[in-house]
Write a protein that holds these residues in place. Structure first.
Motif, PDB file in Angstrom:
ATOM      1  N   PRO A  37      -3.924  -3.777   4.324  1.00  0.00           N
ATOM      2  CA  PRO A  37      -3.102  -5.511   3.390  1.00  0.00           C
ATOM      3  C   PRO A  37      -3.146  -4.691   1.658  1.00  0.00           C
ATOM      4  O   PRO A  37      -2.367  -5.432   1.081  1.00  0.00           O
ATOM      5  N   ALA A  38      -3.937  -3.746   1.832  1.00  0.00           N
ATOM      6  CA  ALA A  38      -3.690  -2.816   0.814  1.00  0.00           C
ATOM      7  C   ALA A  38      -2.220  -1.980   0.222  1.00  0.00           C
ATOM      8  O   ALA A  38      -2.468  -1.987  -0.578  1.00  0.00           O
ATOM      9  N   TYR A  39      -1.864  -2.229   1.678  1.00  0.00           N
ATOM     10  CA  TYR A  39      -0.699  -1.799   1.425  1.00  0.00           C
ATOM     11  C   TYR A  39       0.516  -2.453   0.880  1.00  0.00           C
ATOM     12  O   TYR A  39       1.313  -2.661   0.337  1.00  0.00           O
ATOM     13  N   PHE A  40       0.831  -3.744   1.453  1.00  0.00           N
ATOM     14  CA  PHE A  40       0.780  -4.978   1.405  1.00  0.00           C
ATOM     15  C   PHE A  40       0.783  -5.265  -0.606  1.00  0.00           C
ATOM     16  O   PHE A  40       2.129  -5.472  -0.915  1.00  0.00           O
ATOM     17  N   ALA A  41      -0.090  -4.983  -1.051  1.00  0.00           N
ATOM     18  CA  ALA A  41      -0.899  -5.578  -1.935  1.00  0.00           C
ATOM     19  C   ALA A  41       0.272  -5.059  -3.213  1.00  0.00           C
ATOM     20  O   ALA A  41       0.195  -5.037  -3.920  1.00  0.00           O
ATOM     21  N   LEU A  42       0.245  -3.041  -2.469  1.00  0.00           N
ATOM     22  CA  LEU A  42       0.652  -2.361  -3.487  1.00  0.00           C
ATOM     23  C   LEU A  42       2.388  -2.985  -3.852  1.00  0.00           C
ATOM     24  O   LEU A  42       3.126  -2.629  -4.382  1.00  0.00           O
ATOM     25  N   ARG A  43       3.171  -3.253  -2.281  1.00  0.00           N
ATOM     26  CA  ARG A  43       4.320  -3.975  -2.527  1.00  0.00           C
ATOM     27  C   ARG A  43       4.760  -4.496  -3.181  1.00  0.00           C
ATOM     28  O   ARG A  43       5.228  -4.837  -4.540  1.00  0.00           O
ATOM     29  N   ALA A  44       3.556  -5.998  -2.921  1.00  0.00           N
ATOM     30  CA  ALA A  44       3.855  -6.940  -3.767  1.00  0.00           C
ATOM     31  C   ALA A  44       3.505  -6.565  -5.022  1.00  0.00           C
ATOM     32  O   ALA A  44       4.566  -7.358  -6.633  1.00  0.00           O
ATOM     33  N   ALA A  45       2.350  -5.724  -5.382  1.00  0.00           N
ATOM     34  CA  ALA A  45       2.089  -5.632  -7.187  1.00  0.00           C
ATOM     35  C   ALA A  45       3.782  -4.514  -8.247  1.00  0.00           C
ATOM     36  O   ALA A  45       3.902  -5.321  -8.797  1.00  0.00           O
ATOM     37  N   LEU A  46       3.888  -4.006  -6.872  1.00  0.00           N
ATOM     38  CA  LEU A  46       5.448  -3.207  -7.287  1.00  0.00           C
ATOM     39  C   LEU A  46       7.333  -4.593  -7.131  1.00  0.00           C
ATOM     40  O   LEU A  46       7.853  -3.993  -7.536  1.00  0.00           O
ATOM     41  N   GLY A  47       6.584  -5.522  -7.594  1.00  0.00           N
ATOM     42  CA  GLY A  47       7.305  -6.410  -6.823  1.00  0.00           C
ATOM     43  C   GLY A  47       8.290  -6.547  -6.198  1.00  0.00           C
ATOM     44  O   GLY A  47       9.361  -7.426  -5.952  1.00  0.00           O
ATOM     45  N   HIS A  48       8.355  -6.379  -4.876  1.00  0.00           N
ATOM     46  CA  HIS A  48       9.330  -6.268  -3.689  1.00  0.00           C
ATOM     47  C   HIS A  48       8.522  -7.861  -2.932  1.00  0.00           C
ATOM     48  O   HIS A  48       6.887  -8.028  -3.075  1.00  0.00           O
ATOM     49  N   ARG A  49       9.433  -8.491  -2.861  1.00  0.00           N
ATOM     50  CA  ARG A  49       8.835  -9.795  -2.026  1.00  0.00           C
ATOM     51  C   ARG A  49       9.924  -9.974   0.283  1.00  0.00           C
ATOM     52  O   ARG A  49      10.870  -9.219   0.076  1.00  0.00           O
ATOM     53  N   GLU A  50       9.321 -10.202   0.510  1.00  0.00           N
ATOM     54  CA  GLU A  50       8.555  -8.892   1.736  1.00  0.00           C
ATOM     55  C   GLU A  50      10.748 -10.057   2.633  1.00  0.00           C
ATOM     56  O   GLU A  50       9.971 -10.824   1.977  1.00  0.00           O
TER      57      GLU A  50
END
Length: 350
Positions: A337-350
């Motif tokens: 989950p931390a990896y996907f949280a990093l992506r979300a915090a960096l502004g990426h929407r999967e």
């Protein structure tokens, strides 16, 4: 909860729901997702990982290390015990291997570390030095190593972990023999050897405003006033769930920015008491997102480095028995989950 944290939490929830689809082989083949480094670059930041020489024999590990990050930090290969194992005899094998790897993958290197009280060779610690003797040894080591890597590294952690938790100077071989002026000398010598490298002071438990970070603030202000070449402060950010999140991180980053200094999160991991549970992993994910959001909010926070990227090679279990699961990928190299949280915090929407 702040609006920022609500936004990140909502994005994270959407990411986690979609993760199984977005990260599948077909999705990767036809719609390659941006890496953490690419997402950070959109904000003018870097996103890096530490690494160490023994794990470079693991091809699955090195593939992701070379693709997901745009900076790497040698965990041990540039420390004194590795680079000057005998007085005046230098060995660049491990550091050169990581610099070569970085060049192959078009990555920059955060070089680590020139002056520290730990992992010193026996020849240095087993005898008593006069101040002039030790000063000459320190100067030669710094300038020889920095000259060797001149033009090959982005920055140096010049002095590592100089203060105690109460803000007093740590009683190291350097402080006890040379006094506090060794820090300014080290920075000057490093700058002489490579004027193009960014020079940092680096420490742990300075993420929050408090006695230890206050000591760095006071020192940095004095060094800047004296025109000592100091470019930034490295916040290691070795965090643990059981001790609470450093809620004043963003405020702390901002005050160093006001000294015209860069800041960076340099050794990030978020450990927990084992076993890892879904609840702990969710909290860890929130912390990773919050750290990232704080850095993005402060213009002079230039980037984030995690202290290796997979639990398989984390230093935590060997040093903190019963603790671990500290990194964004698990010991099977699968994203957490931390990896996907990093992506979300960096502004990426999967």
């Amino acid at each position: 909860m702040s609006r920022t944290r609500l936004r990140v939490a909502a994005a994270l929830a959407a990411v986690l729901v979609a993760a199984g689809i977005a990260t599948g082989p077909a999705a990767q083949a036809h719609d390659r997702q941006p890496t953490l480094a690419e997402l950070a670059q959109r904000h003018g930041r870097y996103f890096g990982s530490a690494t160490d020489n023994p794990e470079l024999t693991d091809p699955a590990y090195t593939r992701l290390l070379g693709s997901e990050f745009d900076t790497i930090t040698p965990g041990n290969g540039m420390k004194w015990y590795a680079t000057e194992p005998q007085q005046g005899v230098f060995d660049w094998t491990e550091g050169d291997q990581i610099v070569h790897l970085a060049r192959e993958h078009h990555q920059r290197v955060r070089a680590h570390t020139l002056v520290w009280h730990s992992q010193l060779p026996d020849w240095l610690t087993s005898r008593t030095w006069t101040a002039p003797e030790l000063r000459a040894v320190l100067k030669k080591h710094i300038q020889t190593e920095v000259r060797h890597y001149r033009g090959k590294v982005y920055s140096w952690d010049v002095v590592n972990e100089a203060f105690n938790e109460d803000g007093s100077y740590r009683e190291t071989i350097w402080y006890k023999t040379l006094g506090p002026g060794y820090i300014a000398d080290a920075l000057r010598w490093a700058h002489q050897a490579d004027p193009g490298a960014k020079l940092y002071l680096n420490d742990y438990n300075i993420e929050a405003v408090g006695p230890k970070s206050d000591a760095y603030y006071t020192l940095a202000r004095e060094l800047k006033a004296a025109h000592v070449p100091l470019d930034g402060i490295g916040f290691q950010a070795h965090l643990a769930l059981q001790y609470g999140y450093p809620g004043t991180l963003e405020e702390n980053l901002r005050r160093f920015s006001r000294l015209r200094l860069d800041t960076a999160l340099t050794e990030v991991d978020v450990r927990m008491q084992l076993p890892a549970t879904d609840e702990k992993l969710a909290e860890q994910a929130t912390w990773y997102a919050d750290l990232t959001t704080a850095c993005l909010a402060v213009r002079r926070c230039v980037g984030i480095t995690i202290w290796d990227w997979t639990d398989k090679y984390s230093w935590i279990p060997a040093v903190f028995p019963g603790e671990g699961a500290a990194l964004p990928w698990d010991d099977q190299l699968a994203p957490k989950p931390a990896y996907f949280a990093l992506r979300a915090a960096l502004g990426h929407r999967e």
